[in-house]
Structure formats: structure tokens, C-alpha cells
Design an enzyme around this catalytic site. Structure first.
Site: not given
Ligand code: LMR
Length: 397
Positions: A130, A211, A246
Site C-alpha cells: 500500500w 495490517d 471497509k
Molecule cells: C486504498 O488503498 O485505496 C484505501 O486503503 C484507502 C486509502 O486510504 O488509501
């Protein structure tokens, strides 16, 4: 002073919300930020949440401070939900779960806690991960490295190479895992592979940091805690950053929690006191509304069953969309193989497009997504999928 500040480009995921809102094309599609959408394109409030909010409004008598741990019932219920009500770490007093403003704050607190306990610790994260992981751990002063994870050519897990990297880790290293529904690739270890990873964590003595933002979106609410439960069973120490954004569709309410497992109840109490000290210096105390609602849901058998049902509904719909999308792409004459879409899980998958192709999707077709070509599969519906498949075919040619 402000003359010294240079503007910083907006976050690559969050900026898509604004780009999409500003787009006037009625056919526009937002495949960017990870939110669940229903067939009408909306992100509804779950029925169990509406019900619990009514109860909260009728019963809440004060908005006074709750203290640094936030809503006690939420902390206790989340701990049981994630680790299992009868688990050893709860029986032994080794688990502490503390409410945070969203999963992101849980991750940031985790980073600061690791820095406090092991100032020289470095963190290994999957390649890719992420995008905000890459920002928030260094922001807390942690050096980051990556371990092999996703094979671009095969759209699958590079399990052997991942293990090879994890075998090099040692006590003093922290390793970040996505507990389920890997963001951004949609590819996760299977249960047998999680067992091997957890055994390796115990053998090598590195600190697992999990996570857990999509519990219930891969195989089921309980099934998706497998990685956490294996680490808790085999490793003396563990940190879990969980999010309710979510799984309860509580996105804007910012509900999350950090769970800490240490070697004994005294160390866990000390770790919790460090968390309170860290958060006092940033947001002081977490917000109560969202966790109070979730506390009501998880304290009621009826509302919990309703929530599980709604969570199953979201997962099943995404899986249906994955299947339909893969079938439509295959039937469209597009030469490239997108069958991987139906074997992956959670909201996200990579399309494998170049940044230029992603920009063409946006500029020529008003289809918005991140330049890595990560898409949020939950944004599709019966009225936009054919338009998307047609646009995909055009940018691939
Ligand atoms: C995403 O990856 O789109 C979500 O986890 C929202 C975010 O805060 O990035």
C-alpha cells in the site's frame, strides 16, 4: 516561515476522489480509492450500523472524555474478533487492543511503538505494498526495505523468493504482512503458506506486524484472521493494525485499533502505557462514535449475525464482479489474459497497464485509477462494465 514551504503533490490514491468528482462525463468510473460500492454505485451504510446508531442515540447520555483507550467494549470485542474469544493470548493477559482513529493511525502508532522499543529496528514490507505504508513508516523514522511478493508476469505470489528473504530476517527486524486481501495486488498466501510463514517468523525471531484492513473480504471474517492467529500462537510478540473502514463500511468515522501481543501480561501493560503516551502527544484520545456503534453491534448476537451477513454479501458481490469481468474481457477479443482477476481476492487487482495507458483511460474515457493500474473491482456494476472493457481494449491496442 511559510515562504519556505513547497507544495507537495496530493496523495496518489486520495487525489483520485477529487479528480473523479471534477469530471463531468456521465460515463465516468472511479476505480481508485478502496471503498465498497453497490450495484447503484453508492457506498451504503450497513443496516447493522443504522440499527446500532439508533440504539446509541437513544442511550448515550454524555460526550465527556473516555480516556486514551477509547471505548473499552470495542477494544475487548475487537480483540476477541481478531484473535478468537478463547485464545491463549487473551487468557494469559498478553493481548492489548487499543482503539485508534482508523487503521492508518494504528499503523503509525505501531511504527512509533517499534521505534520506542527497538530504536534501530528496520521494517520489511512486500513489494509492492500500500503506497501509504511507504510514507508512514519512514515518517515515524523507520528505515524500510522490501521483500519479493508479487510476480508481474505471472500475476501470482513469488512465495519461494519471499521465503528466501524472510529467512534472512532476524530478531530486531520487523516484517509487515497484509493479513488478507493484499493491497494492491489481490494476491495472498494460502493457508498452508501462512503456516510456513508463521513458523519462519517463530524460528527467525523477527517481529510480525500485520495490517488487517479487509478481514472478511477474502474467505470470511474468521477465516481471514488465520495469519494473525498463527503468528499469535507461534510467536512471542506481534502487532496487528486493524481497520473497520471497509468491514463495517465506517470509512469516514475513522475506526481502527492496534493490538499488541508481548511475552507476558506485565510487558503488555507496559506496551499499552507506551501507546497511551505516544497518542497523547499526537491526537490525545481517539474519537468515540464509530467504536461505540461497533461495540453495540458486537455485543448483540442479532446485530453481529446481521453484520456477518452484510460482510458476506460484500465479499460475494466482489467475487461475482471478478468472475464477470474476467469473462467479459475474454469474450471481448482482448488478447491479453486477464483470467487472474477471478483467482485474486479483495477489492484490488493490478491490470498490468503502463502509466501511459492508465492516463489514456482517464483522459479519453473518464476511467480514473492509480497510475500503477491498481483497480478497485468493487466499483464495477452492470451498467459500467461493458464500457470499461471496451475502453481497456482500446488502450491495449
Ligand atoms: C486504498 O488503498 O485505496 C484505501 O486503503 C484507502 C486509502 O486510504 O488509501
Amino acid at each position: 516561515m511559510f515562504e519556505q514551504l513547497k507544495a507537495i503533490p496530493p496523495d496518489p490514491i486520495l487525489s483520485i476522489i477529487a479528480d473523479y468528482n471534477a469530471d463531468t462525463n456521465p460515463r465516468k468510473i472511479d476505480l481508485g480509492v478502496g471503498v465498497y460500492r453497490d450495484e447503484s454505485g453508492g457506498t451504503p451504510i450497513l443496516d447493522c450500523v443504522i440499527e446500532a446508531e439508533k440504539i446509541l442515540l437513544a442511550t448515550q447520555s454524555s460526550k465527556s472524555y473516555l480516556g486514551p483507550a477509547g471505548v473499552a467494549g470495542f477494544n475487548s470485542s475487537m480483540g476477541k474478533l481478531i484473535f478468537g474469544a478463547d485464545c491463549d493470548v487473551i487468557q494469559q493477559g498478553r493481548l492489548r487492543t487499543i482503539q485508534t482513529p482508523g487503521g492508518t493511525a494504528a499503523l503509525r502508532v505501531a511504527a512509533e511503538l517499534i521505534k520506542a522499543g527497538m530504536p534501530s529496528a528496520e521494517l520489511w514490507a512486500s513489494d509492492p505494498t500500500w503506497s501509504n505504508h511507504l510514507a508512514l513508516f519512514p515518517a515515524a523514522g523507520m528505515e524500510m526495505h522490501s521483500y519479493p511478493y508479487f510476480g508481474v508476469g505471472t500475476s501470482s505470489l513469488r512465495f519461494d523468493e519471499m521465503l528466501e528473504s524472510l529467512r534472512q530476517r532476524e530478531p530486531g527486524d520487523a516484517v509487515l504482512f497484509h493479513g488478507c486481501c493484499h493491497n494492491p495486488s489481490g494476491v495472498s498466501p494460502d493457508p498452508g503458506q501462512w503456516r510456513i510463514i508463521a513458523d519462519l517468523a517463530a524460528e527467525r525471531g523477527f517481529l510480525p506486524v500485520v495490517d488487517l484492513a479487509y478481514m472478511g473480504f477474502e474467505r470470511g471474517a474468521e477465516e481471514d484472521t488465520l495469519a494473525v492467529r498463527l503468528f499469535a500462537e507461534k510467536c512471542p510478540e506481534l502487532i496487528v493494525a486493524s481497520s473497520c473502514s471497509k468491514i463495517f463500511a465506517m470509512y469516514r468515522e475513522r475506526v481502527g485499533a492496534i493490538s499488541i501481543v508481548t511475552g507476558d501480561a506485565h510487558k503488555s501493560a507496559a506496551a499499552e502505557s507506551v501507546v497511551h503516551n505516544l497518542t497523547r502527544k499526537s491526537y490525545s484520545m481517539p474519537p468515540a462514535h464509530g467504536p461505540a456503534v461497533i461495540d453495540i453491534i458486537l455485543s448483540s448476537e442479532k446485530l453481529t449475525a446481521q453484520w456477518m451477513n452484510e460482510l458476506d454479501g460484500m465479499r460475494n458481490r466482489i467475487n461475482e464482479l471478478r468472475k464477470t469481468l474476467a469473462e467479459k474481457i475474454a469474450a471481448s477479443g482482448i488478447q491479453e489474459d486477464f483470467s487472474f482477476l477471478q483467482h485474486q481476492s479483495g477489492m484490488f487487482s493490478f491490470l498490468g497497464l503502463s502509466a501511459e495507458q492508465v492516463h489514456r483511460l482517464r483522459d479519453e474515457f473518464s476511467i480514473h485509477t492509480v497510475s500503477s493500474s491498481r483497480i478497485n473491482v468493487a466499483s464495477f456494476n452492470r451498467s459500467n462494465m461493458d464500457y470499461f472493457v471496451d475502453a481497456l481494449g482500446r488502450v491495449l491496442n
